[in-house]
Design a protein around this motif. Structure first.
Motif, short mmCIF file in Angstrom:
data_model
loop_
_atom_site.label_atom_id
_atom_site.label_comp_id
_atom_site.label_asym_id
_atom_site.label_seq_id
_atom_site.Cartn_x
_atom_site.Cartn_y
_atom_site.Cartn_z
N CYS A 1 0.84 -1.20 0.00
CA CYS A 1 0.00 0.00 0.00
C CYS A 1 0.87 1.24 0.00
CB CYS A 1 -0.96 0.02 1.19
SG CYS A 1 -2.03 -1.41 1.26
N THR A 2 1.92 1.20 -0.77
CA THR A 2 2.85 2.32 -0.83
C THR A 2 2.92 2.94 -2.22
OG1 THR A 2 4.53 0.59 -1.08
CG2 THR A 2 4.36 1.63 1.08
N ILE B 1 5.20 -3.90 8.62
CA ILE B 1 4.01 -3.06 8.66
C ILE B 1 3.60 -2.63 7.25
CG2 ILE B 1 5.34 -0.93 8.99
CD1 ILE B 1 2.10 -1.66 10.85
N ILE B 2 2.29 -2.51 7.04
CA ILE B 2 1.73 -2.04 5.77
C ILE B 2 1.56 -0.52 5.81
CG2 ILE B 2 -0.36 -2.12 4.33
CD1 ILE B 2 -0.89 -4.91 5.23
N GLY B 3 1.77 0.10 4.66
CA GLY B 3 1.39 1.50 4.53
C GLY B 3 2.42 2.50 5.02
N ARG B 4 3.68 2.06 5.06
CA ARG B 4 4.74 3.02 5.39
C ARG B 4 5.80 2.95 4.31
NH1 ARG B 4 5.28 2.31 11.63
NH2 ARG B 4 3.13 2.81 12.18
N ALA C 1 -1.20 -8.31 9.27
CA ALA C 1 -0.91 -6.91 8.97
C ALA C 1 0.59 -6.71 9.05
CB ALA C 1 -1.62 -5.97 9.92
N TRP D 1 -5.25 1.11 8.73
CA TRP D 1 -5.98 1.02 7.46
C TRP D 1 -5.42 -0.06 6.54
CZ3 TRP D 1 -3.11 2.07 3.11
CH2 TRP D 1 -1.92 2.77 3.31
N ARG E 1 -4.96 -3.05 7.18
CA ARG E 1 -5.79 -4.25 7.37
C ARG E 1 -7.09 -4.15 6.58
NH1 ARG E 1 -5.16 -5.55 13.92
NH2 ARG E 1 -2.90 -5.68 13.89
N LEU F 1 -7.53 -2.40 3.72
CA LEU F 1 -7.21 -2.51 2.30
C LEU F 1 -6.84 -3.95 1.96
CD1 LEU F 1 -7.38 -0.18 0.37
CD2 LEU F 1 -4.89 -0.07 0.33
N GLY G 1 -4.91 4.25 -2.88
CA GLY G 1 -4.27 2.98 -2.57
C GLY G 1 -2.97 3.11 -1.80
N GLY G 2 -2.59 4.33 -1.47
CA GLY G 2 -1.32 4.55 -0.76
C GLY G 2 -1.52 5.40 0.47
N ILE G 3 -0.43 5.92 0.97
CA ILE G 3 -0.43 6.64 2.23
C ILE G 3 -1.19 7.95 2.12
CG2 ILE G 3 1.13 7.69 3.93
CD1 ILE G 3 3.24 5.55 2.79
#
Lengths: 387, 387
Positions: free
Chosen positions: A77-78, A111-114, A177, B303, B305, B307, B338-340
Motif C-alpha cells: 500500500c505504498t 508493517i503495511i502503509g509506510r 498486517a 488502514w 488491514r 485494504l 491505494g497509498g499513504i
C-alpha cells in the motif's frame, strides 16, 4: 542450515537498522549456479505489495540469482513510490552481488502503509552481501522473522544426491498486517523450469495453503524455490515432489505451532464429500468461525457451532443432507445424523492438538485445513498494541 | 408496549422453569383478528432449527393466530425428535388458545443440540396463555431474552390510524450458539397477504440483514410479522414500508448496541462501486476480518488491514483498481489512491461509533453493514464459559 543445506547457495543475515534492539532484519540468499531455476507462488490478494509484483515478473522470466528479504516494513500500500523502491532494491542487489538485476528477487515483510527507509535498505544490502557464506542459512532464517518466537527451517535429501533446504517466517498468520508468510526454498537438483513451477504450485496448495489461521490473506505472502542443479543430478519429479512436500509440511506445521496467542492447533477434516473443492470450502468455513475458535479455546466441545457453520456452505458448493452429518471431536462422535450423539464432555480438549472430523455421507472425497483457536492473546496481540 | 401497541393483539411472558433465577423464559403473542396475515423471514442456514421448519410451513399457508417463543433451548440439531417437539408445541398452543394449530408459530432460542424438556414446555404454554392481555407486550419482550442485557422494543404509527409494534432479542449476534435473533412484529393495518411478505423481505434485507456482528449465521434467526387489520385501515404500501423500516432499523441498532463484549458500533460503507451486491460483499468481507475488528477495539486506525481485506474480494464480484481506492476512518482520509494518506492518528477512535468509508471510484453504487469490534469480552463470553 536451512537454505544453504543444498550445494551452491550462499546466505547471510544481519541487523541493518530496520528493527530495534539489534534484531537481525535483513537476509540475502545467493544462487551460485550453474542453473538459475526459479518458481514462485504468491498471495492471491488483489492488494499485493510492491515486491510481489516485482517477483512475479522475475519468476515469469524464469531465472533468479539472488533474493533479499527485509523485515519491519512490508512495502505494501505504498503506491508508485513503493514499486520504485522495490525495483531499486533489486537493482542494488544485482550490482552489489555482480549478478543481473533482472534475476534478483525482493521480499518485504512488516508493517503495511509506510514508505521504506531506502538509504538503510541500500546500505543494508551491501552489509549483508559482504557476509554471505555457505554456512549462512541459519543467520538468514533468523533475519526474516517479525513477530515469530523462533526461526523455522527444514530440509530433506535424496539418496540420488540432491538436497532441499528451506526457511519460513510468519507467526502462524495471526498477524498478517505484519504481512506475513515468506518462505524461501533451495535445491541443488537439476530441473526443467516448467516442471519446477508446477511442482511448487501443487505442493503449496497442499501445505501452506491449508493453513487458515485467521482467514486473513496477506498482501505479501510469498513462497520462492531456487534450483541450481549443483548436485549434477536430474531429479525424479515424483521423488522431488514428495521431498518438497515433506519440507513444506514441516515448515507449515512450524508456522502453525508458533501462532502467537494460539493454545490449540486444530485440524478440520471434511470426509464423505462429493468433491475435494467442496470439502475444502467447508473446512475453511468452519475454520473461520470465531464461535468455533473461541469454543476450542475454552476446551468446550460445542458441536452446535460446528454444524451451524457447516450449514452456511451453499448447496451448489457442497451438497449434503444436514440430517446425515456426523461430527467427531478428538475421536468422540458428539453429533450423529445431524442430532445429539455421544456426551460431548467425553471429548478431551486439553491437548494442544485438536481434531475435528465432519463426515457428510455424501460422497468419497475429503479435505482438511489447519487453524488456531481464538484466544485472549490473539486479541491482545492484534488489538492492544497499536502499530 | 412492543407487540401490543397495535390494536387487537394480546401478549404475555412468564418464568416457566426453563432458565434459572426466575428469569422470564416464555412469551406468547395472540392475534385477535379480524385478519390473520403473516409474513416471515428466516435464517438461510441449511442447518436450521425445527421450529424454523414449522414456521416456514405456517407462513406458506398464509395465516397465523399466535406465536410462542421460548428461551434457553433452541431446539436445533435435535433431529426427528426436535421436529415432533416443535409440532407438539404448536398443537398445544392452538388447543390452549382455542385457535387452529396450523396457524400457530413456534420460536425457540438458546443452546443448540439439547432435547426440549417437553413437560415444562407444555405446562409453560398453559401458564403464559392464562396471563395474556393487551398490556402484555413488555412482559413478552422481557421473556424472549437470553444473553441480552435489556429488552428491545420499537413502535411507529400512521396518521391514517394504523400502528406497528415490535420486539427483538439477540445479543448483537455475538452469541449465535445461543441461536440468536428472534423478532416479532405486529400491525393492525389491513393487507393483502402477498404484499406483506414482499415488504417484510425488503425491509429485513436493509435492516437486520445489514448486521454482521461476527459473520456467524444462526440456525434459528426468525423475523415474523403478524397483521390483523383491527384498525380497519388499509395501509398505503409505501408508507407502511417506511414505518416498518423505521421500526426494524431501530430494533437492529438496539441489537448492535447490546452486543455483549463490543466496545464499538462500526459502520462499514463501500461507495463508488459498480453494483450494490458487490459493495455489500466487500462491506461484509471487511466486517468479518478479525484483524480489522481487533484494530478498532485497540482504537488503532490500522488502514492496511482494511485494504488488505478488501483485496480478497474477487474481481468478478467487485471490479476496482486498488491504486484508486481511498479509505477514511471517522472522517480522516487515511489512505488515498491505494497509498499513504493523512496521518492515521488524526482519526479519533475513542467514540463508540466508528465509521469506515471505502471509496472505490469504480461506479455509482454503495452499500453498508454494521458490525462490532472483537474484544477480550467477546472471547470471554464465547470461550471462557462452557455451555
Amino acid at each position: 542450515m536451512s537454505v544453504t543445506f543444498p550445494q551452491g547457495f550462499e546466505a547471510g543475515g544481519a541487523h541493518v537498522g530496520l528493527r530495534g534492539k539489534l534484531h537481525p532484519d535483513m537476509a540475502i540468499v545467493k544462487n551460485l549456479g550453474p542453473e538459475y531455476g526459479v518458481a514462485g507462488v504468491f498471495t492471491s490478494n488483489r492488494v499485493f505489495a510492491a515486491p510481489v509484483g516485482l517477483d512475479r515478473e522475475v519468476v515469469a522470466r524464469g531465472k533468479a540469482a539472488a533474493v533479499v528479504v527485509n523485515s519491519a516494513n512490508a512495502n505494501a500500500c505504498t503506491g508508485q513510490q513503493g514499486r520504485k523502491d522495490a525495483a531499486a532494491m533489486a537493482t542494488h542487489l544485482g550490482e552489489t552481488l555482480g549478478v543481473p538485476s533482472e534475476e534478483c528477487l525482493v521480499c518485504s515483510t512488516g508493517i503495511i502503509g509506510r514508505a521504506l527507509d531506502m538509504p538503510k535498505m541500500l546500505a543494508g544490502i551491501e552489509q549483508v552481501a559482504a557476509g554471505l557464506s555457505e554456512e549462512g542459512g541459519d543467520a538468514a532464517a533468523e533475519a526474516i522473522l517479525t513477530t515469530d518466537t523462533k526461526p523455522k527451517t527444514a530440509r530433506a535429501q535424496s539418496a540420488t544426491g540432491w538436497k532441499i533446504g528451506g526457511m519460513a517466517k510468519g507467526a502462524g498468520m495471526l498477524a498478517p498486517a505484519l504481512a506475513t508468510m515468506i518462505v524461501v526454498l533451495t535445491t541443488d537438483a537439476s530441473f526443467e523450469a516448467a516442471s519446477l513451477q508446477a511442482t511448487l504450485k501443487e505442493v503449496v496448495d497442499e501445505t501452506f495453503n491449508r493453513l487458515d489461521s485467521d482467514g486473513c490473506m496477506s498482501t505479501n505472502d510469498t513462497v520462492l524455490l531456487l534450483a541450481n542443479g549443483a548436485s549434477g543430478v536430474k531429479a525424479d519429479l515424483d521423488e522431488f515432489k514428495t521431498k518438497l512436500q515433506e519440507v513444506c509440511q514441516n515448515l507449515a506445521l512450524q508456522l502453525l505451532g508458533d501462532a502467537e496467542g494460539a493454545h490449540h492447533d486444530v485440524e478440520i477434516r471434511i470426509k464423505g464429500a462429493a468433491t475435494v473443492e467442496g470439502a475444502l470450502f467447508a473446512a475453511r468455513t468452519i475454520a473461520r468461525s470465531n464461535l468455533v475458535k473461541t469454543a476450542i479455546y475454552g476446551n468446550d466441545p460445542n458441536w452446535g457451532r460446528i454444524l451451524s457453520q457447516l450449514g452456511t456452505v451453499p448447496e451448489d458448493v457442497l451438497p449434503f443432507d444436514p440430517s446425515e452429518v456426523d461430527v467427531s471431536i478428538n475421536g468422540v462422535t458428539v453429533c450423529r445424523a445431524g442430532g445429539i450423539g455421544e456426551n460431548p464432555y467425553l471429548a478431551d480438549l486439553s491437548p494442544r492438538e485438536c481434531r475435528i472430523l465432519v463426515e457428510l455421507h455424501a460422497g468419497e472425497e475429503e479435505a482438511f485445513v489447519w487453524t488456531s483457536d481464538l484466544t485472549h492473546e490473539y486479541v491482545h496481540i492484534n488489538g492492544d498494541y497499536t502499530t
